[in-house]
Design an enzyme around this catalytic site. Sequence first.
Site, PDB file in Angstrom:
ATOM      1  CG  ASP A 184      -3.343   0.945  -4.890  1.00  0.00           C
ATOM      2  OD1 ASP A 184      -3.293   2.161  -5.114  1.00  0.00           O
ATOM      3  OD2 ASP A 184      -2.335   0.201  -4.904  1.00  0.00           O
ATOM      4  CD  GLU A 268      -4.566   4.414  -8.680  1.00  0.00           C
ATOM      5  OE1 GLU A 268      -3.570   5.114  -8.750  1.00  0.00           O
ATOM      6  OE2 GLU A 268      -4.608   3.333  -8.082  1.00  0.00           O
ATOM      7  CB  CYS A 320      -2.252   7.267   8.230  1.00  0.00           C
ATOM      8  SG  CYS A 320      -2.944   6.063   9.381  1.00  0.00           S
ATOM      9  CB  CYS A 323      -4.672   9.042  12.191  1.00  0.00           C
ATOM     10  SG  CYS A 323      -2.981   9.013  11.587  1.00  0.00           S
ATOM     11  CB  CYS A 338       0.438   5.379  10.835  1.00  0.00           C
ATOM     12  SG  CYS A 338       0.013   7.054  11.319  1.00  0.00           S
ATOM     13  CB  CYS A 340      -2.233   6.714  14.598  1.00  0.00           C
ATOM     14  SG  CYS A 340      -2.679   5.629  13.229  1.00  0.00           S
ATOM     15  CG  ASP A 347      -0.093  -2.011  -3.015  1.00  0.00           C
ATOM     16  OD1 ASP A 347       0.450  -0.892  -3.075  1.00  0.00           O
ATOM     17  OD2 ASP A 347       0.403  -3.046  -3.509  1.00  0.00           O
TER      18      ASP A 347
HETATM   19 ZN   LIG Z   1      -2.195   6.909  11.369  1.00  0.00          ZN
END
Ligand SMILES: [Zn+2]
Length: 366
Positions: A184, A268, A320, A323, A338, A340, A347
């Site tokens: 990143d 990227e 995320c 997930c 997140c 989850c 980053d």
């Molecule tokens: Zn997640």
Amino acid sequence: MAMITYKFKISAKQTQKDKIIETISLCRWLYNTALEQRILLYREKKQSLSFYTQKKELPLLKKEFPIFKTVHSQVLQNVLERLDKAYKGFFGRIRKEQKAGFPRFKGTNRFHSFTYPQSGFELKGNVLKLSKIGDVRIRRHRKIAGKIKTCTIIHKNGNFFVCFACETTKVAVPALPKKSVGVDLGVQHLAITSDGEIFENPKHLRKNERKLKRLQRSVSKKKKGSNRRKKAVRLLAKLHEHIANKRRDTSHKVSRKLVNEYDLIVFENLNVQGMVKNHHLAKSITDSAWRNLIDLTLYKAENAGKRVVLVNPYNTSQMCSECGTIVKKTLKERVHSCSCGYIEDRDINAAKNILQLGLSTIKTVI
Ligand SMILES: [Zn+2]
């Protein structure tokens, strides 16, 4: 039977490089013209053109534009075949009710190659004989397994490559890269990897960038043509060079480390829209630093037989990596947290998404 593509760097004489570039531009012209012909005929007479009809017109084309005689005839046929495939893909997607995307005219930044589909090329050791181009050397860092079916010549970012598509009975030859990493690119740090490694910007850069802004202001305030302005311009150029040198040093070190440590490196893609539209000075500076890092990594990876993949960064900072849920955050929020239960540096989470995207796109190009 499986198809594997081998990619090698080419070294060629300047005249051959010029010829390759010219061939690509002729092929691009042919592609766009053939596309236009199809569109017009359909618009005016509701007729569709087949690959064979267009192919039959090639001799006439050569008669009227003799420059096309300088391109191997199968290469020209292959251009029309490429267009035909684009059409078939388009109608196939319509049938499956997918997002269709009509075949588009190709700008220079979207047309980098031409293909010898059967003949017109011969590989002997490290020498590749190309019809209408001549003998070029390839840097063969790998043995080729199987029978070479097609030969594609690519010119991209100033480099020349050949891709051989080979048919082989070996199954699943292209092993997944052993060690892969997502990178990143950032403003606070130069880069951060999916393994959590941080690469800092060169030291004193911020101080220098402040100085740069000051100098730029002072230049713009001074009278055009005055000696004081000339002096300020000289100082500004010197500082620019100093910053660029520091950036280059850092990019060299970081790219060397990435290429040494990993078989697959995913960045990227900075050319994706939205990234390049910003005109701020600071942005353009970091942009060029990122580009420099990616270019150097590409170059070093190419020579080391390693791979670099560029992916669309869309949503990579929001999603995320555990997930797949989109977790909205502003630029200021530095932590990804997140529902989850996954918590990670913003980053690093992005770098992990970039890696996943890269892994999902690699096919059998080795
Ligand atoms: Zn997640």
